[in-house]
Design a protein around this motif. Sequence first.
Motif, PDB file in Angstrom:
ATOM      1  N   TYR A  15      -2.492  19.461  29.827  1.00 56.85           N
ATOM      2  CA  TYR A  15      -2.527  18.424  28.792  1.00 56.85           C
ATOM      3  C   TYR A  15      -2.094  17.102  29.403  1.00 56.85           C
ATOM      4  O   TYR A  15      -1.059  17.024  30.065  1.00 56.85           O
ATOM      5  CB  TYR A  15      -1.622  18.778  27.606  1.00 56.85           C
ATOM      6  N   PRO A  16      -2.855  16.011  29.161  1.00 56.08           N
ATOM      7  CA  PRO A  16      -2.578  14.733  29.839  1.00 56.08           C
ATOM      8  C   PRO A  16      -1.630  13.816  29.072  1.00 56.08           C
ATOM      9  O   PRO A  16      -2.056  13.029  28.220  1.00 56.08           O
ATOM     10  CB  PRO A  16      -3.971  14.104  29.939  1.00 56.08           C
ATOM     11  N   PHE A  17      -0.344  13.888  29.383  1.00 51.60           N
ATOM     12  CA  PHE A  17       0.586  12.879  28.872  1.00 51.60           C
ATOM     13  C   PHE A  17       0.657  11.737  29.890  1.00 51.60           C
ATOM     14  O   PHE A  17       1.735  11.361  30.362  1.00 51.60           O
ATOM     15  CB  PHE A  17       1.966  13.483  28.619  1.00 51.60           C
ATOM     16  N   HIS A  18      -0.487  11.213  30.234  1.00 53.92           N
ATOM     17  CA  HIS A  18      -0.604  10.147  31.233  1.00 53.92           C
ATOM     18  C   HIS A  18      -1.823   9.312  30.882  1.00 53.92           C
ATOM     19  O   HIS A  18      -2.646   9.691  30.033  1.00 53.92           O
ATOM     20  CB  HIS A  18      -0.735  10.746  32.646  1.00 53.92           C
ATOM     21  N   MET A  19      -1.938   8.158  31.533  1.00 57.30           N
ATOM     22  CA  MET A  19      -3.139   7.357  31.358  1.00 57.30           C
ATOM     23  C   MET A  19      -4.307   8.027  32.081  1.00 57.30           C
ATOM     24  O   MET A  19      -4.072   8.860  32.958  1.00 57.30           O
ATOM     25  CB  MET A  19      -2.885   5.929  31.885  1.00 57.30           C
ATOM     26  N   PRO A  20      -5.557   7.714  31.734  1.00 55.57           N
ATOM     27  CA  PRO A  20      -6.036   6.699  30.796  1.00 55.57           C
ATOM     28  C   PRO A  20      -5.900   7.116  29.331  1.00 55.57           C
ATOM     29  O   PRO A  20      -5.782   8.308  29.018  1.00 55.57           O
ATOM     30  CB  PRO A  20      -7.508   6.532  31.185  1.00 55.57           C
ATOM     31  N   GLY A  21      -5.929   6.099  28.471  1.00 54.05           N
ATOM     32  CA  GLY A  21      -5.643   6.310  27.066  1.00 54.05           C
ATOM     33  C   GLY A  21      -6.696   7.074  26.300  1.00 54.05           C
ATOM     34  O   GLY A  21      -6.437   7.518  25.181  1.00 54.05           O
ATOM     35  N   HIS A 333       2.048  23.492  32.072  1.00 56.54           N
ATOM     36  CA  HIS A 333       0.761  22.806  32.245  1.00 56.54           C
ATOM     37  C   HIS A 333       0.709  21.501  31.455  1.00 56.54           C
ATOM     38  O   HIS A 333      -0.299  21.181  30.823  1.00 56.54           O
ATOM     39  CB  HIS A 333      -0.392  23.721  31.842  1.00 56.54           C
ATOM     40  N   LEU A 334       1.814  20.771  31.508  1.00 53.97           N
ATOM     41  CA  LEU A 334       1.904  19.450  30.897  1.00 53.97           C
ATOM     42  C   LEU A 334       2.035  18.432  32.016  1.00 53.97           C
ATOM     43  O   LEU A 334       3.026  18.427  32.743  1.00 53.97           O
ATOM     44  CB  LEU A 334       3.116  19.370  29.958  1.00 53.97           C
ATOM     45  N   GLN A 335       1.020  17.574  32.171  1.00 48.48           N
ATOM     46  CA  GLN A 335       1.029  16.568  33.227  1.00 48.48           C
ATOM     47  C   GLN A 335       1.671  15.295  32.691  1.00 48.48           C
ATOM     48  O   GLN A 335       1.103  14.596  31.852  1.00 48.48           O
ATOM     49  CB  GLN A 335      -0.398  16.267  33.695  1.00 48.48           C
ATOM     50  N   MET A 336       2.886  15.008  33.155  1.00 46.33           N
ATOM     51  CA  MET A 336       3.578  13.798  32.739  1.00 46.33           C
ATOM     52  C   MET A 336       3.048  12.590  33.504  1.00 46.33           C
ATOM     53  O   MET A 336       2.406  12.718  34.542  1.00 46.33           O
ATOM     54  CB  MET A 336       5.083  13.938  32.976  1.00 46.33           C
ATOM     55  N   GLU A 337       3.362  11.416  33.021  1.00 43.35           N
ATOM     56  CA  GLU A 337       2.949  10.185  33.691  1.00 43.35           C
ATOM     57  C   GLU A 337       3.752   9.939  34.957  1.00 43.35           C
ATOM     58  O   GLU A 337       3.189   9.612  36.000  1.00 43.35           O
ATOM     59  CB  GLU A 337       3.124   9.001  32.727  1.00 43.35           C
ATOM     60  N   MET A 338       5.077  10.075  34.897  1.00 37.28           N
ATOM     61  CA  MET A 338       5.900   9.802  36.073  1.00 37.28           C
ATOM     62  C   MET A 338       7.282  10.404  35.892  1.00 37.28           C
ATOM     63  O   MET A 338       7.664  10.825  34.804  1.00 37.28           O
ATOM     64  CB  MET A 338       6.017   8.291  36.316  1.00 37.28           C
ATOM     65  N   TYR A 343      14.984  10.551  34.623  1.00 39.47           N
ATOM     66  CA  TYR A 343      14.189  10.727  33.409  1.00 39.47           C
ATOM     67  C   TYR A 343      12.714  10.942  33.755  1.00 39.47           C
ATOM     68  O   TYR A 343      12.273  10.697  34.882  1.00 39.47           O
ATOM     69  CB  TYR A 343      14.348   9.547  32.447  1.00 39.47           C
ATOM     70  N   VAL A 344      11.975  11.412  32.752  1.00 41.02           N
ATOM     71  CA  VAL A 344      10.539  11.669  32.860  1.00 41.02           C
ATOM     72  C   VAL A 344       9.851  10.893  31.743  1.00 41.02           C
ATOM     73  O   VAL A 344      10.386  10.782  30.636  1.00 41.02           O
ATOM     74  CB  VAL A 344      10.244  13.175  32.730  1.00 41.02           C
ATOM     75  N   THR A 345       8.676  10.356  32.044  1.00 40.95           N
ATOM     76  CA  THR A 345       7.928   9.565  31.068  1.00 40.95           C
ATOM     77  C   THR A 345       6.636  10.269  30.690  1.00 40.95           C
ATOM     78  O   THR A 345       5.880  10.712  31.560  1.00 40.95           O
ATOM     79  CB  THR A 345       7.593   8.173  31.622  1.00 40.95           C
ATOM     80  N   ALA A 346       6.391  10.356  29.389  1.00 43.35           N
ATOM     81  CA  ALA A 346       5.110  10.825  28.860  1.00 43.35           C
ATOM     82  C   ALA A 346       4.449   9.654  28.143  1.00 43.35           C
ATOM     83  O   ALA A 346       5.054   9.051  27.254  1.00 43.35           O
ATOM     84  CB  ALA A 346       5.319  11.981  27.888  1.00 43.35           C
ATOM     85  N   LEU A 347       3.231   9.320  28.543  1.00 36.29           N
ATOM     86  CA  LEU A 347       2.498   8.238  27.892  1.00 36.29           C
ATOM     87  C   LEU A 347       1.582   8.814  26.820  1.00 36.29           C
ATOM     88  O   LEU A 347       0.784   9.724  27.089  1.00 36.29           O
ATOM     89  CB  LEU A 347       1.659   7.461  28.907  1.00 36.29           C
ATOM     90  N   CYS A 348       1.682   8.267  25.626  1.00 41.40           N
ATOM     91  CA  CYS A 348       0.870   8.720  24.508  1.00 41.40           C
ATOM     92  C   CYS A 348      -0.088   7.611  24.081  1.00 41.40           C
ATOM     93  O   CYS A 348       0.150   6.430  24.339  1.00 41.40           O
ATOM     94  CB  CYS A 348       1.753   9.106  23.319  1.00 41.40           C
ATOM     95  N   SER A 349      -1.154   7.995  23.414  1.00 44.73           N
ATOM     96  CA  SER A 349      -2.101   7.020  22.882  1.00 44.73           C
ATOM     97  C   SER A 349      -2.644   7.529  21.558  1.00 44.73           C
ATOM     98  O   SER A 349      -2.348   8.661  21.140  1.00 44.73           O
ATOM     99  CB  SER A 349      -3.253   6.788  23.869  1.00 44.73           C
ATOM    100  N   LEU A 350      -3.463   6.709  20.930  1.00 43.37           N
ATOM    101  CA  LEU A 350      -4.035   7.108  19.649  1.00 43.37           C
ATOM    102  C   LEU A 350      -5.019   8.267  19.796  1.00 43.37           C
ATOM    103  O   LEU A 350      -5.479   8.827  18.793  1.00 43.37           O
ATOM    104  CB  LEU A 350      -4.720   5.918  18.975  1.00 43.37           C
ATOM    105  N   ARG A 359       3.117  21.302  22.089  1.00 45.72           N
ATOM    106  CA  ARG A 359       3.355  21.941  23.384  1.00 45.72           C
ATOM    107  C   ARG A 359       4.525  21.287  24.119  1.00 45.72           C
ATOM    108  O   ARG A 359       5.358  21.972  24.725  1.00 45.72           O
ATOM    109  CB  ARG A 359       2.082  21.876  24.241  1.00 45.72           C
ATOM    110  N   LEU A 360       4.597  19.959  24.069  1.00 50.78           N
ATOM    111  CA  LEU A 360       5.688  19.269  24.753  1.00 50.78           C
ATOM    112  C   LEU A 360       7.032  19.583  24.099  1.00 50.78           C
ATOM    113  O   LEU A 360       8.023  19.857  24.783  1.00 50.78           O
ATOM    114  CB  LEU A 360       5.429  17.760  24.758  1.00 50.78           C
TER     115      LEU A 360
END
Length: 470
Positions: A15-21, A333-338, A343-350, A359-360
């Motif tokens: 699952y993409p918790f990263h860009m692109p949006g 199987h959660l791909q974080m942004e960084m 700390y860890v960052t998850a990027l979300c979008s609409l 899942r997160l």
Amino acid sequence: MLLEQLQAHDKTDLYPFHMPGHKRHIELPADAYHLDITEIDGFDNLHHAQGILQEEQQRLADYIGVKRSFFLVNGSTCGILAAISAAAPRNSRILLARNSHKAAYHAVDLRGLEVHYCYPAISDFDIQGAVSPDVIAQALETDPLIRAVYITSPTYDGVVSDIASIARIVHSYGLPLIVDEAHGAHFGFHPTCPRSATGCGADVVIQSVHKTLPAFTQSAVLHICSDRVPEEELERFLGIYESSSPSYLLMAGMSRLVPFLQENGERLFTALDENLSRFYERSRRLRCLHVIQAEDFGADCAFARDRSKILISTRDCSIDGKQLYDRLLSEYHLQMEMCSGEYVTALCSLMDTAEGFERLAAALEEIDGQTEPANGEACSFVARMYRGREQVCPIADAMDAETRERVDWAAAVDRVSGEYVYLYPPGIPILVPGERIDAAFAADMRELLARGLDVEGLRDKTAQSIEVLK
């Protein structure tokens, strides 16, 4: 082959918790190659737009409410380079937030600029915060040679500065304000989002639409909001820094944004807000891990906060940010942004789904239950890595110096750097050419490498050595 690896990746449950949006949820025609063209008759020319591309860019400008918008097919990087080059005369001085992306430093180098740095606040959770209007005012009052001001808002972590107040201060000195809003392309489209710098008095705003909106990677826009930076100069430098063979697929993706948001924006932003609210409320039950909430940032550290950037702190845990990042990827199987030190960052979008947030949340609860509280006091990782350093010479002089040598970190103490060092992502330099390397920084580098964090910028890809000036 890369194509085969991409196709295989698309078939996994990552699952993409990263860009692109777009989060890979936008359908394309079966064969995109059929749509890939160059500047043929009837399709205009991005660098001399008079037809359909001019119309599409102006439609975006009208929708945003700005004077003029430019499609950028080289990402925000070319927009940052062009904006600084057009706003600050060669060999002049710029007020630059120290937490700026490396592209801003490259513009400083290419234009031979001197830099007056201003620094963001650091939050209690060791996150770089907002740039205070008072800091801007003090810099402009004490340094009459500044010709332009450049800040980042929001930060990579979603911290927003008070752009309206900063703009009033900057304009009182007759200077232009450039805002890197790369991570805030979704701002202003819904009441749940912070206000965009485009409506707060900034003169030039650069946005990476691919980061938080449904657009292809490398898609970005530059908005002109006033007359303080000449349009002809911006166009001139875009012609220098941007490809003369722009991708029509990228531009087509950007042209879809306005009708997409008009048709779907209200529904999707509302769903995102509801998913985020449920996630943040559920995360309050965590025992060791801590999902940073809005109240964790005081007024001194954040004028506003974009909560679609989920920050998961490991400050009070027996694991660090890199270990959490690795576990989320390998076990859930959660791909974080960084990941950073703590700390860890998850990027979300609409375009994110309720299933992704579930899942997160479930993964964090399970890891939290298996993690022990930290022993001892937490160290201020970010404050150490991004602290001020002695600037011995301008960036351009250090980059162009002919007499240099490569040394290991032990031998680099008290030497002047000839290279950049930055963690990627987010690509913010922790060491800039022309700055002196002290013993503390050399020790920090050893810690970064020991933690397995991604250190870039050095010609030595192993990051075991650095070029210094003789």
